[in-house]
Design an enzyme around this catalytic site. Structure first.
Site, PDB file in Angstrom:
ATOM      1  N   CYS A  90      14.132  69.432  87.518  1.00  0.00           N
ATOM      2  CA  CYS A  90      14.481  70.482  87.669  1.00  0.00           C
ATOM      3  C   CYS A  90      14.848  71.860  87.558  1.00  0.00           C
ATOM      4  CB  CYS A  90      15.813  70.055  88.419  1.00  0.00           C
ATOM      5  SG  CYS A  90      16.181  71.350  90.782  1.00  0.00           S
ATOM      6  N   HIS A 146      15.272  65.926  91.336  1.00  0.00           N
ATOM      7  CA  HIS A 146      16.281  64.813  90.105  1.00  0.00           C
ATOM      8  C   HIS A 146      15.815  62.708  90.068  1.00  0.00           C
ATOM      9  CE1 HIS A 146      18.515  68.216  89.463  1.00  0.00           C
ATOM     10  NE2 HIS A 146      18.500  68.308  90.154  1.00  0.00           N
ATOM     11  N   GLU A 191      16.221  61.024  88.489  1.00  0.00           N
ATOM     12  CA  GLU A 191      17.616  60.433  88.017  1.00  0.00           C
ATOM     13  C   GLU A 191      18.885  60.464  88.224  1.00  0.00           C
ATOM     14  OE1 GLU A 191      16.605  63.954  87.674  1.00  0.00           O
ATOM     15  OE2 GLU A 191      18.545  65.580  86.858  1.00  0.00           O
TER      16      GLU A 191
HETATM   17  N1  GLN Z   1      18.627  76.777  90.229  1.00  0.00           N
HETATM   18  C1  GLN Z   1      18.936  75.627  89.070  1.00  0.00           C
HETATM   19  C2  GLN Z   1      18.311  76.561  87.886  1.00  0.00           C
HETATM   20  O1  GLN Z   1      17.359  77.677  88.425  1.00  0.00           O
HETATM   21  C3  GLN Z   1      18.111  74.205  88.950  1.00  0.00           C
HETATM   22  C4  GLN Z   1      18.728  73.057  89.934  1.00  0.00           C
HETATM   23  C5  GLN Z   1      18.921  71.803  89.215  1.00  0.00           C
HETATM   24  O2  GLN Z   1      19.117  71.579  88.159  1.00  0.00           O
HETATM   25  N2  GLN Z   1      19.771  70.787  90.369  1.00  0.00           N
HETATM   26  O3  GLN Z   1      18.435  76.051  86.936  1.00  0.00           O
END
Ligand code: GLN
Length: 197
Positions: A79, A175, A177
């Site tokens: 992410c 995610h 994790e």
């Molecule tokens: N939108 C987040 C960012 O720009 C990432 C979101 C996440 O890691 N759950 O870092």
């Protein structure tokens, strides 16, 4: 035993550590440059990429980590971690930067904002199905020929990669994790083991 670092500046560090524990992997959290020493791989967790990019600079980790990644240190970003590894960030903040280890363009919050978070099964060809938890997830909108697409998701407008690999760099929009499923982490650990053989 190989040691995997978990970048612990911000984000869901504990969850990655728990997954590594479940897999019986040796791990170490990384907050300072000296903690990079001797690592066999590094995970960049989900969280907030603007914050992680800022803290990488203030902690002094940016330069040594950049060097290690260029030298081939296996890295796996989930992410926000994927955003940190992407070569192009769309809708990023003007002061955010990244390692450009993956030849992908990602759109921040490309699956919608927090309220549009969702969970969906993700098929990893030949390996099974994993629960995909998407929270303000980056969407991979372009990817280069050198990028291996390991899993995709169709959010109503065609398949887009959600798990990719380019050499020793891995990135995941969702995610892994945040669930008890260890498959995605085990793929990274297997590759890391392979690289060290
Ligand atoms: N939108 C987040 C960012 O720009 C990432 C979101 C996440 O890691 N759950 O870092």
């Amino acid at each position: 035993m190989r040691t995997v670092g978990v970048l612990a500046l911000q984000g869901d560090v504990r969850e990655h550590v728990a997954t590594l524990e479940n897999l019986g992997a040796a791990w170490r959290t990384v907050r300072r440059p000296e903690e990079l020493e001797g690592l066999d791989g590094l995970i960049i967790p989900g969280g907030e990429s603007t914050t992680i990019s800022h803290l990488l600079v203030t902690s002094g980790l940016r330069e040594p980590l950049e060097k290690l990644i260029v030298e081939g240190l296996p890295v796996f970003g989930t992410c926000a971690g994927l955003i940190m590894l992407a070569s192009e960030v769309i809708d990023g903040r003007s002061d955010q930067w990244g390692f450009a280890a993956l030849d992908v363009a990602v759109r921040r919050n490309g699956y919608g904002r927090q309220i549009a978070s969702f969970e969906t099964p993700i098929v990893v060809e030949g390996r099974g199905t994993v629960p995909g938890v998407f929270i303000r997830a980056p969407r991979i909108v372009h990817w280069g020929d050198g990028v291996s697409v390991i899993a995709t998701h169709d959010h109503g407008d065609g398949e887009h990669p959600v798990l990719v690999r380019q050499g020793s760099a891995w990135g995941c929009s969702f995610h892994p994790e945040l669930t008890s499923d260890v498959l995605v982490h085990s793929l990274f650990l297997d590759a890391l083991q392979e690289a060290l053989r």
